[in-house]
Design an enzyme around this catalytic site. Structure first.
Site, PDB file in Angstrom:
ATOM      1  N   ASP A  24      -3.199  10.450  14.790  1.00 21.70           N
ATOM      2  CA  ASP A  24      -3.905  10.391  13.430  1.00 21.70           C
ATOM      3  C   ASP A  24      -4.687   8.814  13.612  1.00 21.70           C
ATOM      4  O   ASP A  24      -4.493   8.127  12.746  1.00 21.70           O
ATOM      5  CB  ASP A  24      -2.860   9.954  12.169  1.00 21.70           C
ATOM      6  CG  ASP A  24      -3.550  10.299  10.650  1.00 21.70           C
ATOM      7  OD1 ASP A  24      -4.664  10.866  10.919  1.00 21.70           O
ATOM      8  OD2 ASP A  24      -2.855  10.050   9.749  1.00 21.70           O
ATOM      9  N   GLY A  53       0.794   5.937  -0.483  1.00 17.96           N
ATOM     10  CA  GLY A  53       0.084   7.078  -0.795  1.00 17.96           C
ATOM     11  C   GLY A  53       1.203   8.184  -1.307  1.00 17.96           C
ATOM     12  O   GLY A  53       2.344   7.743  -1.808  1.00 17.96           O
ATOM     13  N   LYS A  91       8.497   0.240   5.446  1.00 19.17           N
ATOM     14  CA  LYS A  91       7.978   1.476   4.730  1.00 19.17           C
ATOM     15  C   LYS A  91       8.927   2.586   4.273  1.00 19.17           C
ATOM     16  O   LYS A  91       9.884   2.512   5.186  1.00 19.17           O
ATOM     17  CB  LYS A  91       7.344   2.109   6.270  1.00 19.17           C
ATOM     18  CG  LYS A  91       6.362   3.491   5.916  1.00 19.17           C
ATOM     19  CD  LYS A  91       5.858   3.968   7.084  1.00 19.17           C
ATOM     20  CE  LYS A  91       4.668   3.111   7.501  1.00 19.17           C
ATOM     21  NZ  LYS A  91       3.724   3.663   8.551  1.00 19.17           N
ATOM     22  N   MET A 135       3.061  10.267   0.046  1.00 26.35           N
ATOM     23  CA  MET A 135       4.331  10.500   1.006  1.00 26.35           C
ATOM     24  C   MET A 135       5.086   9.060   1.220  1.00 26.35           C
ATOM     25  O   MET A 135       6.105   9.385   1.844  1.00 26.35           O
ATOM     26  CB  MET A 135       4.026  10.955   2.382  1.00 26.35           C
ATOM     27  CG  MET A 135       3.250  12.349   2.275  1.00 26.35           C
ATOM     28  SD  MET A 135       2.978  13.106   3.856  1.00 26.35           S
ATOM     29  CE  MET A 135       4.700  13.319   4.491  1.00 26.35           C
ATOM     30  N   GLY A 154       0.753  -1.244   0.056  1.00 21.93           N
ATOM     31  CA  GLY A 154       0.082  -0.024   0.076  1.00 21.93           C
ATOM     32  C   GLY A 154       0.929   1.258   0.053  1.00 21.93           C
ATOM     33  O   GLY A 154       2.219   1.108   0.122  1.00 21.93           O
TER      34      GLY A 154
END
Length: 603
Positions: free
Chosen positions: A148, A27, A47, A29, A25
């Site tokens: 978040d 996005g 990541k 950033m 996955g």
């Protein structure tokens, strides 16, 4: 890098160790990859922090990279929590930070689940809420805010029984520079971090992040889960932010018993918002409305251990050592939370991840003289502070039921671990069912301060329940080898370390020589302080480690990330034979003054 196709990185090797298999996955950033750890032969999630604008000013870019490193370490401080995705490491590759995390096979995030299957039942939302609340509280008690909380950051994974959503974990813990899974992130002067529709009103108007703001975001998340849309969901992000500040949430229609919790968590005024303790109690009542909170005996952490008068100072064999803070801060949780987690929703098996219940497996064979069963072998009940040796069947640690013997001095026989707490039960069945999960919770904070340990629950045998004092003993054992001595606040100031295995984060050290290091209070003078741990490669010998460990700690656990002035302080390290005998190659990373002078309590 931002223009890469989703699979263009497959086959790359990061940091000479992690082989990228496929994208999980990402996005605008960053990306999250499934990777193969070639050193440990296991799969991890990796990541990658990506900057969309290559021309971004260097100073701002540096600050964002440093923030990623520092906040990844905050997340790693919650390692071992059953409801937080574990962060194993943070590294740099080609000038960019990469965060190495636990890979959860078969996991789905809550946002994806809601999009696919629709809103969830109130009881299921309460179960999710309890787990996330437990994770948030663990972070808040360490001064770490998530900032978040939203459905995309809550993962549901299979538990050990195969139940598809048995495990509930909070991810992206405290990491502000992160892949955003396609959702808009709003930042004001590099300080406003969050997602429109889930951001607390005080944060949207420029206020500082607080634990109460995380609770508001949890309220928005639970509302979205039970109602199918967010309480402030509007046509665009700006309208959603405005609604959170100016408007009341839409009246829920599906929430049922969950409605009072939603109303309390979504209060505009943070001072009037429902507290974490109140939310835990309300959510627990939804899951187990008939259960009653019950008192459990506290462990006697203040009593003198049996080895206190006879312990002999150990020595580090050609090593260097590191510092720790004082007595651990105890976590107090509402009894209703524990009762709910012990309910009939399969959550108990999800809590531990790596615990083993010890008990007499043969019905009718336990006796009063064998409180924990014949397999464990003890004829008297364990006491707080007892050090033990564990003889595992087949010599494979944490496989099967170990036979335990005591080390009265906690030093002479090189102990494998120590009894650090007890949890009571009303019946042998309750002890067997709930003891391991409660021990996992009771030992979590201590395990988080040590480099390489695991929890073990020693459950009373059915016929030995009364002899065991109606209590399960909670042990902390070395994950791959002995601990070489007492743990936590059972260590005495002035005692020399026998091995780095007992060194804890924030320990303060009096360095007598390269072979002798003593634990001292942090409110006076000391030579070094322990900041954390790192691992060296499997091909690195102990002799090589003694020359390479300082540089490794400077890269992996830089003192500047902990608030130490780099013009005054530098990274130090300690190694010992234990981690090389076990094959873990763990190094203790410290901070010290560059000029070799002593440090003070104020530092």
């Amino acid at each position: 890098m931002s223009s890469e196709s989703p699979m263009s990185g497959v086959g790359r090797v990061v940091a000479d160790r992690y082989l990228l298999l496929n994208r999980l996955g990402g996005g605008g950033m960053g990306h999250v990859w499934l990777a193969h750890d070639q050193r440990l032969a296991c799969e991890v999630a990796l990541k990658e922090i990506v900057f969309g604008d290559p021309a971004e000013p260097g100073q701002e870019r540096e600050a964002r990279v440093a923030r990623a490193r520092a906040e990844a370490r905050h997340a790693a401080g919650l390692r071992g929590h059953p409801h937080v995705v574990t962060v194993h490491d943070v590294l740099e590759h080609e000038g960019l930070p990469w965060i190495v995390m636990e890979y959860l096979a078969g996991a789905v995030d809550l946002r994806e689940l809601l999009a696919r299957d629709g809103p969830r039942a109130p009881a299921e939302c309460a179960r999710i809420g309890l787990a996330v609340l437990d994770a948030l509280t663990a972070g808040h008690e360490r001064g770490v805010l998530h900032r978040d909380v939203k459905p995309a950051n809550i993962l549901l994974a299979p538990d050990r029984t195969g139940a598809p959503y048995g495990r509930i974990l909070l991810t992206d813990y405290g990491i502000s520079v992160r892949p955003d899974a396609g959702e808009t992130r709003h930042t004001l002067a590099s300080a406003l971090v969050g997602t429109a529709g889930y951001l607390a009103p005080e944060r949207a108007t420029g206020g500082p992040p607080t634990p109460a703001a995380d609770l508001f975001s949890l309220g928005c998340t639970l509302y979205r889960a039970v109602e199918g849309r967010g309480p402030f969901e509007r046509e665009n992000p700006l309208a959603s932010l405005t609604a959170a500040v100016m408007e009341d949430p839409r009246p829920p229609v599906r929430a049922g018993a969950l409605e009072p919790v939603l109303r309390g968590l979504l209060a505009k005024d943070p001072d009037r918002r429902m507290t974490a303790r109140e939310a835990e109690a309300e959510l627990a009542r939804i899951i187990t409305p008939q259960s009653e909170a019950y008192a459990r005996p506290e462990s006697d952490l203040g009593s003198a251990p049996p080895w206190a008068s006879s312990a002999r100072p150990g020595r580090l064999a050609d090593t260097r050592a590191a510092p720790a803070a004082g007595a651990p801060h105890r976590r107090h949780r509402p009894h209703a939370l524990r009762a709910a987690l012990a309910g009939g929703l399969g959550l108990v098996l999800a809590l531990g991840g790596a615990w083993y219940a010890l008990a007499d497996r043969e019905t009718g064979t336990g006796t009063a003289a064998a409180p924990y069963g014949e397999a464990v072998g003890l004829v008297t009940p364990l006491r707080t502070g007892d050090c033990v040796l564990a003889d595992w069947p087949g010599a494979t640690r944490f496989t099967g039921t170990p036979r335990l013997t005591l080390d009265p001095t906690c030093a002479d026989k090189v102990p494998d671990g120590q009894v650090v707490a007890f949890v009571g039960a009303a019946s042998p069945q309750e002890a067997r069912k709930e003891g391991p999960a409660r021990c996992e919770e009771r030992t979590r904070e201590l395990r988080g301060r040590l480099a390489d340990v695991r929890s073990l629950a020693v459950v009373p045998a059915p016929d030995g329940f009364e002899a065991a004092g109606r209590r399960t003993a909670c042990l902390v054992l070395g994950a791959h080898g002995p601990v070489y001595g007492p743990l936590g606040d059972r260590r005495r100031f002035g005692t020399a370390f026998a091995d780095t295995a007992t060194m804890q984060r924030r320990d303060c050290l009096d360095v007598r020589s390269r072979r002798e290091v003593r634990l001292v209070p942090c409110d006076g003078r000391y030579d070094e302080q322990v900041l954390g741990f790192t691992r060296l490669g499997r091909d690195v010998t102990l002799a090589e480690a003694r020359t390479a460990s300082d540089a490794a700690c400077a890269r992996k656990v830089p003192p500047r990330d902990y608030g130490f002035d780099p013009s005054v302080h530098e990274a130090g390290s300690w190694t010992s034979e234990g981690p090389w005998k076990s094959g873990t190659h763990v190094v203790v990373c410290t901070v010290r003054r560059q000029n070799g002078g002593t440090m003070e309590g104020a530092e």
